[in-house]
Design a protein around this motif. Sequence first.
Motif, PDB file in Angstrom:
ATOM      1  N   MET A 109     -23.976   0.176  51.225  1.00 43.85           N
ATOM      2  CA  MET A 109     -23.125   0.599  52.323  1.00 43.85           C
ATOM      3  C   MET A 109     -21.940   1.404  51.794  1.00 43.85           C
ATOM      4  SD  MET A 109     -21.508  -1.715  55.400  1.00 43.85           S
ATOM      5  CE  MET A 109     -23.151  -2.071  56.022  1.00 43.85           C
ATOM      6  N   ARG A 110     -21.372   0.966  50.682  1.00 42.71           N
ATOM      7  CA  ARG A 110     -20.231   1.679  50.095  1.00 42.71           C
ATOM      8  C   ARG A 110     -20.640   3.061  49.601  1.00 42.71           C
ATOM      9  NH1 ARG A 110     -16.164  -2.005  49.144  1.00 42.71           N
ATOM     10  NH2 ARG A 110     -16.822  -4.180  49.331  1.00 42.71           N
ATOM     11  N   TYR A 111     -21.842   3.141  49.020  1.00 40.80           N
ATOM     12  CA  TYR A 111     -22.285   4.409  48.436  1.00 40.80           C
ATOM     13  C   TYR A 111     -22.909   5.352  49.461  1.00 40.80           C
ATOM     14  CZ  TYR A 111     -21.663   3.123  43.491  1.00 40.80           C
ATOM     15  OH  TYR A 111     -21.143   2.802  42.266  1.00 40.80           O
ATOM     16  N   PHE A 112     -23.894   4.862  50.211  1.00 37.38           N
ATOM     17  CA  PHE A 112     -24.719   5.743  51.035  1.00 37.38           C
ATOM     18  C   PHE A 112     -24.278   5.849  52.493  1.00 37.38           C
ATOM     19  CE2 PHE A 112     -27.560   4.088  47.668  1.00 37.38           C
ATOM     20  CZ  PHE A 112     -27.894   5.293  47.060  1.00 37.38           C
ATOM     21  N   GLN A 113     -23.450   4.912  52.955  1.00 35.94           N
ATOM     22  CA  GLN A 113     -23.054   4.932  54.361  1.00 35.94           C
ATOM     23  C   GLN A 113     -21.541   5.083  54.521  1.00 35.94           C
ATOM     24  OE1 GLN A 113     -25.542   1.150  54.700  1.00 35.94           O
ATOM     25  NE2 GLN A 113     -25.739   1.936  56.781  1.00 35.94           N
ATOM     26  N   ASN A 114     -20.914   5.629  53.517  1.00 36.93           N
ATOM     27  CA  ASN A 114     -19.460   5.757  53.488  1.00 36.93           C
ATOM     28  C   ASN A 114     -19.046   7.072  54.151  1.00 36.93           C
ATOM     29  OD1 ASN A 114     -16.668   5.965  52.701  1.00 36.93           O
ATOM     30  ND2 ASN A 114     -17.112   4.498  51.073  1.00 36.93           N
ATOM     31  N   ARG A 115     -18.668   7.004  55.418  1.00 37.02           N
ATOM     32  CA  ARG A 115     -18.326   8.213  56.174  1.00 37.02           C
ATOM     33  C   ARG A 115     -17.062   8.892  55.649  1.00 37.02           C
ATOM     34  NH1 ARG A 115     -22.938   7.527  57.073  1.00 37.02           N
ATOM     35  NH2 ARG A 115     -23.846   6.683  58.980  1.00 37.02           N
ATOM     36  N   VAL A 116     -16.144   8.125  55.088  1.00 32.41           N
ATOM     37  CA  VAL A 116     -14.909   8.708  54.550  1.00 32.41           C
ATOM     38  C   VAL A 116     -15.234   9.599  53.363  1.00 32.41           C
ATOM     39  CG1 VAL A 116     -12.683   8.224  53.472  1.00 32.41           C
ATOM     40  CG2 VAL A 116     -13.513   6.775  55.345  1.00 32.41           C
ATOM     41  N   ILE A 117     -16.058   9.105  52.454  1.00 34.92           N
ATOM     42  CA  ILE A 117     -16.452   9.908  51.290  1.00 34.92           C
ATOM     43  C   ILE A 117     -17.214  11.150  51.732  1.00 34.92           C
ATOM     44  CG2 ILE A 117     -17.968   9.940  49.269  1.00 34.92           C
ATOM     45  CD1 ILE A 117     -17.194   7.078  48.709  1.00 34.92           C
ATOM     46  N   GLN A 118     -18.130  10.981  52.681  1.00 28.36           N
ATOM     47  CA  GLN A 118     -18.910  12.121  53.159  1.00 28.36           C
ATOM     48  C   GLN A 118     -18.008  13.204  53.755  1.00 28.36           C
ATOM     49  OE1 GLN A 118     -22.047  12.877  52.807  1.00 28.36           O
ATOM     50  NE2 GLN A 118     -22.685  10.975  51.833  1.00 28.36           N
ATOM     51  N   LYS A 119     -16.989  12.791  54.466  1.00 30.92           N
ATOM     52  CA  LYS A 119     -16.063  13.752  55.075  1.00 30.92           C
ATOM     53  C   LYS A 119     -15.334  14.547  54.003  1.00 30.92           C
ATOM     54  CE  LYS A 119     -12.142  14.023  58.270  1.00 30.92           C
ATOM     55  NZ  LYS A 119     -11.219  13.257  59.140  1.00 30.92           N
ATOM     56  N   HIS A 120     -14.880  13.872  52.947  1.00 29.41           N
ATOM     57  CA  HIS A 120     -14.171  14.565  51.871  1.00 29.41           C
ATOM     58  C   HIS A 120     -15.081  15.514  51.103  1.00 29.41           C
ATOM     59  CE1 HIS A 120     -10.452  12.505  52.459  1.00 29.41           C
ATOM     60  NE2 HIS A 120     -10.891  11.312  52.080  1.00 29.41           N
ATOM     61  N   MET A 121     -16.385  15.176  51.044  1.00 31.59           N
ATOM     62  CA  MET A 121     -17.306  15.932  50.188  1.00 31.59           C
ATOM     63  C   MET A 121     -18.054  17.047  50.913  1.00 31.59           C
ATOM     64  SD  MET A 121     -17.122  14.823  47.063  1.00 31.59           S
ATOM     65  CE  MET A 121     -18.668  15.217  46.267  1.00 31.59           C
ATOM     66  N   VAL A 122     -17.679  17.369  52.120  1.00 33.84           N
ATOM     67  CA  VAL A 122     -18.418  18.357  52.914  1.00 33.84           C
ATOM     68  C   VAL A 122     -18.534  19.692  52.189  1.00 33.84           C
ATOM     69  CG1 VAL A 122     -18.339  19.785  54.990  1.00 33.84           C
ATOM     70  CG2 VAL A 122     -17.981  17.330  55.157  1.00 33.84           C
ATOM     71  N   ASN A 123     -17.425  20.240  51.732  1.00 33.75           N
ATOM     72  CA  ASN A 123     -17.460  21.547  51.071  1.00 33.75           C
ATOM     73  C   ASN A 123     -18.195  21.498  49.737  1.00 33.75           C
ATOM     74  OD1 ASN A 123     -16.030  22.802  53.143  1.00 33.75           O
ATOM     75  ND2 ASN A 123     -14.045  22.361  52.209  1.00 33.75           N
TER      76      ASN A 123
END
Length: 739
Positions: free
Chosen positions: A69-83
Amino acid sequence: MHAEANTFEKNAFDSMPDKKRDESDDIAFMINEAWKTISPWWPLKNLIATNPLKGFEDLSFEQSLDLSMRYFQNRVIQKHMVNVNRETIKWCQVFFDEGQAAINMPGRNHGIYHAWRALVHHDDKIHQNNSDNIEWLNNLPHCPEEVIQHCLQRLNIPLKQQKTFLSILLTSLPGWASYIKYKTEWAPQHLQDKHTLTNSEYVAIRIIITCLHLPDAVKLIAAFEQMDTTNVNTTLNAIRNNEMQYERNIANQFSNNITNTNKQKKPIAQLVFCIDVRSEPFRRAIEAQGDYETFGFAGFFGIPALIEDKMRGETYASCPVLLKPKHTIKCRHTSKQFHAGASMLLKKIYRRLKYNVVTPFALAEAMGPFSGLWMAARMLLPSASKYIYSALNHMTSHDPLIEHTIPLESQIEYAESALRTMGLTLHFAPIVVLCGHGSSSENNAYATALDCGACGGHDGAANAKLLAQLLNNPLVKNGLKKKGVSISDDTTFIAALHNTTTDQVTLYCEEEKNNTLIKKLNADLKKAQEANCKARLLTLTSSNHANKLKMIKQRSCDWSETRPEWGLARNAAFIVGPRDISKEINLDGRAFLHSYCWEQDKDGSALRAILTAPMVVAQWINAQYLFSTLDNIAYGSGSKITQNITGEIGVMQGNASDLMHGLPLQSIAINDHTTHHQALRLLTMVHAKKALLDNIIQQEEVLKKLFGNGWVNLMCLDPEDKTLYKLQRNLSWSVAKWH
């Protein structure tokens, strides 16, 4: 749960001696550890089911859910990594393309990092026309490991958190990382690209782009550690409730069949099917037609083969991915198939013209009218167009002959191993059918996922033909007789193929088509097909179509059909034992059935092979369906309707998403709101002595891991004390009871 995750994530360097370490060894170790969070994902041409959390199997199932959940479902990380993700994706697309692009990326033979480094100064989206960025890019080290070390320092990532950070870089774009892991660690030698690739190269590119687009990337670590994972308990409770209901139901049925080993009279035919869950209802259907005995065995029939078909331009491993091919099997085509080869050549020429930079326009003008008419026919009359295509194909091609150079001693060993493992050593019927399986569908990117996983994402026809050829060999029969396996002189082994989409079974026995038994078998197989199609159609649609078989066939040739069949959805159990204990039970197409006779396996070697190979593959399948159901965005691939194929290797959502690395929504759900697959872990049931099972588990690390960490639940149907036991997480047994 949070404490468990933090404990696991403590860097491995904490436990190392306090002495000066070589930095290159440190970074190589960290990169290797980071890649353990990634499970491989196979290309579309041979999709294989895998556990998306395979890298966490050394942990308990509960810990793994928290970490995933921390690695693959972490929406905060995904938001930061968009670019960062966007810029990574476009370069992965061009480097890994296998024929869709008109122009290949230059320098691919030098590896992804060096090819990218030579071209990246042309990409203003990455360096943003910033002179400092361009200069920094030009001065980067040539060694990927040195680049990674340099970037970790530039981003101010603390030493003890560097492994976690590298894992985040991989898991925040898991699809491409999974494909790269396949390429570097799992791809067969004959499929290796001419251009090189290492895990470190990809990480180097990933961290370079991160430095330029997310200079404060150290905050990703906090997002990982501070993520709220309390709802993991809700997920766990739902899984456990599903498991309890299923186990209670199946245990009650099997408790009454532990000693049910009544032997029927000599059957008119014996049929060996793959252990695939789709075989179970068809086995019931054919058994209901008369004196037929069925067996279950892994669909590659125990022969790790590399199939070479030069006319079709195909070479593929037809065995489980846990094994490496040991023998090259050639498909020899007769002179009648010359036209089929010409047809394949024309298809290749058409494909090259279609994807060329200039010729598509002329091709559209020349082929437009014909293509338009054919497209209209396929849309409006899918069944008729499929019939025409099949008829034309039949005129120009026939089933190829199988040629091999397997030494006689090895032939006898393969034949004996297959027969003993499935418990077929006595009372051979006049006809023994070895039935591989495949599927048929149109416009389906996931077509190979419906074929035989035991055959590496291909159909099992070639393997079935090979084993039938071995068992019909008088020299092999004589060798088996010396080993205590006497095959009747009147027994003939016949290869076959079960189409799991239409339930049609094709027997490869042209020379015996006038045989009375063959005629009866074909007639009964047809009846079994109709009966099974009628039952299966009810799970696919609510239609009251009068002709169920016609409806099923139409789904297999309709190119607008997103769900030609359910595949292995709702898989729940892996059952090892004689057919007698399950024959009277309707397992509802949810069980892998592997034949096994404990009386013929005194040393447990056959059971050991079953549990450490077929069962492991079944666990991968079960886990893929489980996690694709829990979160189809993180672990699945979303709706087929919005997918696009990229590079002929995988699918994306839209035109610039991550490489989707799981099952589509249509494979696990009836609609957007109702799932068809039931989320639970695999239940393995073994009909053997408890002491024998104990001995095998204690000697096999993979079994201690899967059973002890809760990835697979195990029950023992002990034939000696007539009791049903369940294995606990501490690997001790208790009598199975449900309230």
